[in-house]
Write an enzyme that holds these catalytic residues in place. Sequence first.
Site, PDB file in Angstrom:
ATOM      1  N   LYS A  81      -3.792 -11.283  -1.894  1.00  0.00           N
ATOM      2  CA  LYS A  81      -3.953  -9.839  -1.714  1.00  0.00           C
ATOM      3  C   LYS A  81      -2.891  -9.383  -0.737  1.00  0.00           C
ATOM      4  O   LYS A  81      -2.735  -9.997   0.326  1.00  0.00           O
ATOM      5  CB  LYS A  81      -5.316  -9.550  -1.063  1.00  0.00           C
ATOM      6  CG  LYS A  81      -6.347  -8.926  -1.936  1.00  0.00           C
ATOM      7  CD  LYS A  81      -7.601  -8.619  -1.132  1.00  0.00           C
ATOM      8  CE  LYS A  81      -8.400  -9.875  -0.818  1.00  0.00           C
ATOM      9  NZ  LYS A  81      -9.523  -9.661   0.100  1.00  0.00           N
TER      10      LYS A  81
ATOM     11  N   GLY B 214      23.390  -4.918  11.900  1.00  0.00           N
ATOM     12  CA  GLY B 214      22.223  -4.426  11.146  1.00  0.00           C
ATOM     13  C   GLY B 214      20.891  -4.630  11.846  1.00  0.00           C
ATOM     14  O   GLY B 214      20.809  -5.207  12.931  1.00  0.00           O
TER      15      GLY B 214
ATOM     16  N   LYS C  30     -17.104 -20.255   9.842  1.00  0.00           N
ATOM     17  CA  LYS C  30     -18.332 -19.471   9.798  1.00  0.00           C
ATOM     18  C   LYS C  30     -19.446 -20.368   9.240  1.00  0.00           C
ATOM     19  O   LYS C  30     -19.291 -20.969   8.172  1.00  0.00           O
ATOM     20  CB  LYS C  30     -18.054 -18.292   8.858  1.00  0.00           C
ATOM     21  CG  LYS C  30     -19.116 -17.285   8.747  1.00  0.00           C
ATOM     22  CD  LYS C  30     -18.513 -16.096   7.997  1.00  0.00           C
ATOM     23  CE  LYS C  30     -19.554 -15.373   7.201  1.00  0.00           C
ATOM     24  NZ  LYS C  30     -18.984 -14.329   6.356  1.00  0.00           N
TER      25      LYS C  30
ATOM     26  N   ALA D  80      25.979  -8.438  11.669  1.00  0.00           N
ATOM     27  CA  ALA D  80      25.539  -8.425  13.076  1.00  0.00           C
ATOM     28  C   ALA D  80      25.136  -7.039  13.574  1.00  0.00           C
ATOM     29  O   ALA D  80      24.403  -6.930  14.554  1.00  0.00           O
ATOM     30  CB  ALA D  80      26.645  -8.982  13.961  1.00  0.00           C
TER      31      ALA D  80
ATOM     32  N   ARG E 100      -8.890   0.561   2.353  1.00  0.00           N
ATOM     33  CA  ARG E 100      -8.901  -0.881   2.102  1.00  0.00           C
ATOM     34  C   ARG E 100      -8.123  -1.259   0.843  1.00  0.00           C
ATOM     35  O   ARG E 100      -7.976  -2.435   0.525  1.00  0.00           O
ATOM     36  CB  ARG E 100     -10.342  -1.382   1.945  1.00  0.00           C
ATOM     37  CG  ARG E 100     -11.134  -1.344   3.244  1.00  0.00           C
ATOM     38  CD  ARG E 100     -12.537  -1.883   3.037  1.00  0.00           C
ATOM     39  NE  ARG E 100     -12.539  -3.212   2.460  1.00  0.00           N
ATOM     40  CZ  ARG E 100     -13.202  -3.574   1.371  1.00  0.00           C
ATOM     41  NH1 ARG E 100     -13.929  -2.696   0.704  1.00  0.00           N
ATOM     42  NH2 ARG E 100     -13.154  -4.803   0.920  1.00  0.00           N
TER      43      ARG E 100
ATOM     44  N   LEU F  88       7.237 -19.466   6.934  1.00  0.00           N
ATOM     45  CA  LEU F  88       7.176 -20.906   7.196  1.00  0.00           C
ATOM     46  C   LEU F  88       7.438 -21.231   8.663  1.00  0.00           C
ATOM     47  O   LEU F  88       7.250 -22.351   9.105  1.00  0.00           O
ATOM     48  CB  LEU F  88       8.190 -21.639   6.313  1.00  0.00           C
ATOM     49  CG  LEU F  88       7.800 -21.725   4.849  1.00  0.00           C
ATOM     50  CD1 LEU F  88       8.891 -22.380   4.031  1.00  0.00           C
ATOM     51  CD2 LEU F  88       6.500 -22.510   4.706  1.00  0.00           C
TER      52      LEU F  88
ATOM     53  N   ARG G 195      30.822  -4.824   9.012  1.00  0.00           N
ATOM     54  CA  ARG G 195      31.829  -3.823   8.613  1.00  0.00           C
ATOM     55  C   ARG G 195      31.965  -2.700   9.623  1.00  0.00           C
ATOM     56  O   ARG G 195      33.005  -2.059   9.725  1.00  0.00           O
ATOM     57  CB  ARG G 195      31.466  -3.243   7.244  1.00  0.00           C
ATOM     58  CG  ARG G 195      31.715  -4.228   6.130  1.00  0.00           C
ATOM     59  CD  ARG G 195      31.321  -3.667   4.782  1.00  0.00           C
ATOM     60  NE  ARG G 195      29.886  -3.430   4.676  1.00  0.00           N
ATOM     61  CZ  ARG G 195      29.216  -3.349   3.529  1.00  0.00           C
ATOM     62  NH1 ARG G 195      29.869  -3.470   2.389  1.00  0.00           N
ATOM     63  NH2 ARG G 195      27.939  -3.145   3.498  1.00  0.00           N
TER      64      ARG G 195
ATOM     65  N   LYS H  67      15.865 -13.898   2.018  1.00  0.00           N
ATOM     66  CA  LYS H  67      15.460 -13.304   0.758  1.00  0.00           C
ATOM     67  C   LYS H  67      15.977 -11.852   0.670  1.00  0.00           C
ATOM     68  O   LYS H  67      16.282 -11.297   1.710  1.00  0.00           O
ATOM     69  CB  LYS H  67      13.941 -13.350   0.621  1.00  0.00           C
ATOM     70  CG  LYS H  67      13.187 -12.371   1.544  1.00  0.00           C
ATOM     71  CD  LYS H  67      11.771 -12.235   1.101  1.00  0.00           C
ATOM     72  CE  LYS H  67      11.263 -10.848   1.011  1.00  0.00           C
ATOM     73  NZ  LYS H  67      11.254  -9.995   2.170  1.00  0.00           N
TER      74      LYS H  67
ATOM     75  N   HIS I  16       6.196 -15.222   0.739  1.00  0.00           N
ATOM     76  CA  HIS I  16       5.377 -15.537   1.919  1.00  0.00           C
ATOM     77  C   HIS I  16       3.985 -16.067   1.554  1.00  0.00           C
ATOM     78  O   HIS I  16       3.555 -17.105   2.038  1.00  0.00           O
ATOM     79  CB  HIS I  16       5.204 -14.294   2.812  1.00  0.00           C
ATOM     80  CG  HIS I  16       6.500 -13.637   3.209  1.00  0.00           C
ATOM     81  ND1 HIS I  16       7.683 -14.322   3.285  1.00  0.00           N
ATOM     82  CD2 HIS I  16       6.798 -12.357   3.574  1.00  0.00           C
ATOM     83  CE1 HIS I  16       8.640 -13.495   3.662  1.00  0.00           C
ATOM     84  NE2 HIS I  16       8.135 -12.299   3.840  1.00  0.00           N
TER      85      HIS I  16
HETATM   86  C1  BG6 Z   1       9.231  -9.040   5.011  1.00  0.00           C
HETATM   87  C2  BG6 Z   1       8.966  -7.904   4.061  1.00  0.00           C
HETATM   88  O1  BG6 Z   1       9.758 -10.135   4.326  1.00  0.00           O
HETATM   89  O2  BG6 Z   1       8.011  -9.421   5.626  1.00  0.00           O
HETATM   90  C3  BG6 Z   1       8.309  -6.740   4.790  1.00  0.00           C
HETATM   91  O3  BG6 Z   1      10.188  -7.484   3.475  1.00  0.00           O
HETATM   92  C4  BG6 Z   1       7.068  -7.194   5.514  1.00  0.00           C
HETATM   93  O4  BG6 Z   1       7.987  -5.694   3.874  1.00  0.00           O
HETATM   94  C5  BG6 Z   1       7.400  -8.395   6.387  1.00  0.00           C
HETATM   95  O5  BG6 Z   1       6.604  -6.117   6.310  1.00  0.00           O
HETATM   96  C6  BG6 Z   1       6.152  -8.985   7.020  1.00  0.00           C
HETATM   97  O6  BG6 Z   1       6.537  -9.934   7.981  1.00  0.00           O
HETATM   98  P1  BG6 Z   1       5.732 -10.049   9.348  1.00  0.00           P
HETATM   99  O7  BG6 Z   1       6.377 -11.205  10.052  1.00  0.00           O
HETATM  100  O8  BG6 Z   1       5.897  -8.745  10.060  1.00  0.00           O
HETATM  101  O9  BG6 Z   1       4.318 -10.309   8.966  1.00  0.00           O
END
Ligand code: BG6
Length: 507
Positions: A347, A30, A392, A28, A476, A198, A61, A166, A258
Amino acid sequence: MASTDQKELQNSVHEQMHGAVTIIVLGASGDLAGKKTYPALFNLHRTGFLPEKTHIVGYARSKLDRDEYVKRITGHLKIENDDDKRKLDEFLEMTDYTQGKYDQDEAWQNLNKHVGDLENKRGLEKGQKNRLFYMALPPSVFLPVATGLRKNVYGSEGHNRIVVEKPFGKDLESSTELAKDLGQLFTEDEIYRIDHYLGKEMVKNIMTLRFANMFLSPMWCAESIANVQITLKEPFGTEGRGGYFDEFNIIRDVMQNHLLQIFSLIAMEKPAGQDPESIRDAKVKLLRHVKPIDLKDTLLGQYIAANGKPAYKDDDTVPNDSICPTFASMVLWVDNDRWRKVPFILKAGKALDNQKVEVRVQFKDVPSGLFHNAVRNELVLRVQPGEAIYFKFNNKNPGLSYRTLTTDLDLTYADRYKDMRVPDAYEGLILDVLRSDHSNFVRDDELDAAWRIFTPLLHKIDRDRIEPKPYAYGSRGPEDLDEFVKRYGVARRADVPYEWPVQSVAK
Ligand code: BG6
């Protein structure tokens, strides 16, 4: 006033929780708890989604007095008016903090007694003594905490749920081991593995877009689609997180989870139903058709100092010879009839030129040369910032001209849905836990299938010390990027001017 839809959601929380729950936030004090968990809980309270007799116990802690605890959990809340202030006072009444170790039975027994006392004080009956353990913790303490909770704090007069974040391991082996260990403590039904992507509005919309629109259905396949690009760009480096990041790299940090979740929703077959298991079955089935990623289908990068910004390796917590990729692009191939030979190009990178997450579905060229400057159609799903869907396409230049213009059908949420609040991903996900809906959480076999796709590549990168290509902070990505995506047929017509959103039409 709550809409019917909201009422239904509130009722389903009530039904599942019988009007009461104790939420125990582990970790809590953190960062994650302060930035994400508490703001989500506060907003759920503010909008009437927490059960009537909810109490939130913070546990960690660090020694914190009440003022310090309140400061940590309110630092990221948005308090805009008197109503919010009143809600905040109520929220603070509902929460307190307990300090304790993560590896001592005695500490857990104290926590159990504290939670039990709170349940009695609120007059909770059998069936209402529901406990939700929210693990906002680093992986190193994950198992000792889960073990301590199961042994000492697991309730016998209500149901128990555990929410985990995760990383779920670092590769197939470690993930399998973790799943096995956790599976000995909690049932799969009690476990909610969060992938916060999600919970994002546009990601939750993918199924509706695909399966509630007949016009898309016949073109969603290799016949019409040339390639799909799923991109996550961040304009900041790993500042302050180098230690964690160096162990995990960009692939484990955001791609194996993600971006792969987005990919699954884009590419899976229609689930048999809308229930969580049907949806997750469809994802697993797809992932099993994806070949492990080949190094030759991969481009890796690491940022170097530029524009007054530091290099990745300038971080004190990063080894000087680190080969950790902070950028990667890679191609997934699905071995089924729908997607045969369609590259899915993922990417992701830190310290890039802008901030965006999007899915870009690029259609094949128009077969005839009637309109020489017709570009490829693209359907873009902008996940963030600013949710939007735009398509587009080519249109006749309005007026006397017969020129072909590149334009778009644009559904920008902020313009179209003016009074709508898009909640943070965590808000919807915690609501789902309270409603016992697993649809937006990762199932154990899904995790396993995901790691099978990435593990051989990750091992090869580590074993053969594959050097990432340098790229400037704020650029980029590596110079080879354009060449790399071109190899997979991504077409960009530099000669046809187009920018989204379209600013004006030529007269
Ligand atoms: C986290 C990653 O799971 O997702 C981060 O550990 C990343 O490195 C973040 O910045 C991105 O999430 P969001 O919601 O900011 O797009």
